[in-house]
Every structure is written in C-alpha cells, then in structure tokens.
Write a protein that holds these residues in place. Sequence first.
Motif, short mmCIF file in Angstrom:
data_model
loop_
_atom_site.label_atom_id
_atom_site.label_comp_id
_atom_site.label_asym_id
_atom_site.label_seq_id
_atom_site.Cartn_x
_atom_site.Cartn_y
_atom_site.Cartn_z
N TRP A 1 -36.10 21.80 31.77
CA TRP A 1 -37.37 21.09 31.97
C TRP A 1 -38.30 21.93 32.84
CZ3 TRP A 1 -38.54 16.70 29.40
CH2 TRP A 1 -39.72 16.06 29.75
N ASP B 1 -45.45 20.07 24.95
CA ASP B 1 -44.63 18.93 25.35
C ASP B 1 -43.26 19.47 25.77
OD1 ASP B 1 -43.20 16.59 25.66
OD2 ASP B 1 -43.73 15.77 23.69
N ARG C 1 -40.46 18.10 26.01
CA ARG C 1 -39.36 17.60 25.16
C ARG C 1 -39.20 18.47 23.93
NH1 ARG C 1 -41.79 11.67 25.14
NH2 ARG C 1 -43.52 13.05 24.75
N ASP C 2 -40.31 18.93 23.36
CA ASP C 2 -40.25 19.82 22.20
C ASP C 2 -39.65 21.17 22.59
OD1 ASP C 2 -41.42 17.89 20.59
OD2 ASP C 2 -43.45 18.70 20.85
N ALA D 1 -35.88 20.74 23.15
CA ALA D 1 -35.19 20.57 21.86
C ALA D 1 -35.11 21.90 21.10
CB ALA D 1 -35.91 19.52 21.02
N SER E 1 -28.44 20.09 27.63
CA SER E 1 -29.50 20.81 28.31
C SER E 1 -29.03 21.43 29.63
CB SER E 1 -30.69 19.87 28.56
OG SER E 1 -30.27 18.79 29.37
#
Length: 124
Positions: free
Chosen positions: A78, A89, A91-92, A95, A106
């Motif tokens: 993160w 983003d 999150r993208d 992923a 992660s």
Amino acid sequence: MSTIAIADTQRTAAPAVRTRLRLTRRGRVVFTTLAALPILLVVAIAVLNGGGAAAGDAAGTGSTRFETVTIQPGETLWQLAEETAPDSDPRDFVADVVNLNALDGSALQAGETISIPTKYTHEH
C-alpha cells in the motif's frame, strides 16, 4: 503297400507347433523400461514447462513490461502504491503487483525484489 505308406505319412504329419514367447526376468525389465520411457518423457516435459506456464499466466498476456523494486524494512504494498503511483487507485496497484509476482497475499519481506508494471512507474 504304397497305399499304407501314404496313409502313414499323413497321420504322422503334425500340425504346426506354436511356441510361446518366454521372457526372462532381464527381458521383462527391458521391455517394461522401453514401454514406460515415453510416459516418463511426457511427465518430465510437463514438469519442466509447468513453471513457465505459471509465470505466463501470472503476468496476464505475457507482454507486461515491468521494473523491479527491492522492499525496504517495514514497507508495505500500500505504501509502495502511494509512493510509486500516487495518481492511481492503490487497490489496482496492489492487485496488479500481486498478480504479476504470483504472491500468496500482500505481505512482503524486507530485501525481497518484486516487479512493478511500468504503467505505474512512469506516471509521475
């Protein structure tokens, strides 16, 4: 008498004898080895190519360009997302990095080298 001799010859003519193939222990080992060899070759090829296929699937189409980054102590995906691609983003980013590196999750280890898609590294 010639009639009797002809009759005796016909009686003594035995049908063709069929012999069974007998393999020795060594012959059975050789035969089994030769029969199993193609199967062993197929398995060996599948095992050796299995890693390449998994890496291709993890990378998506296989044409993803990436750069590598070494993880610092205490760094998370993160945080890396916020530093590397602040306009994306997170999150993208997480992923995509997890998929590209075929990570189980992660969590990262300090000193670990991971790949990051160049679409994130060239944004800023």
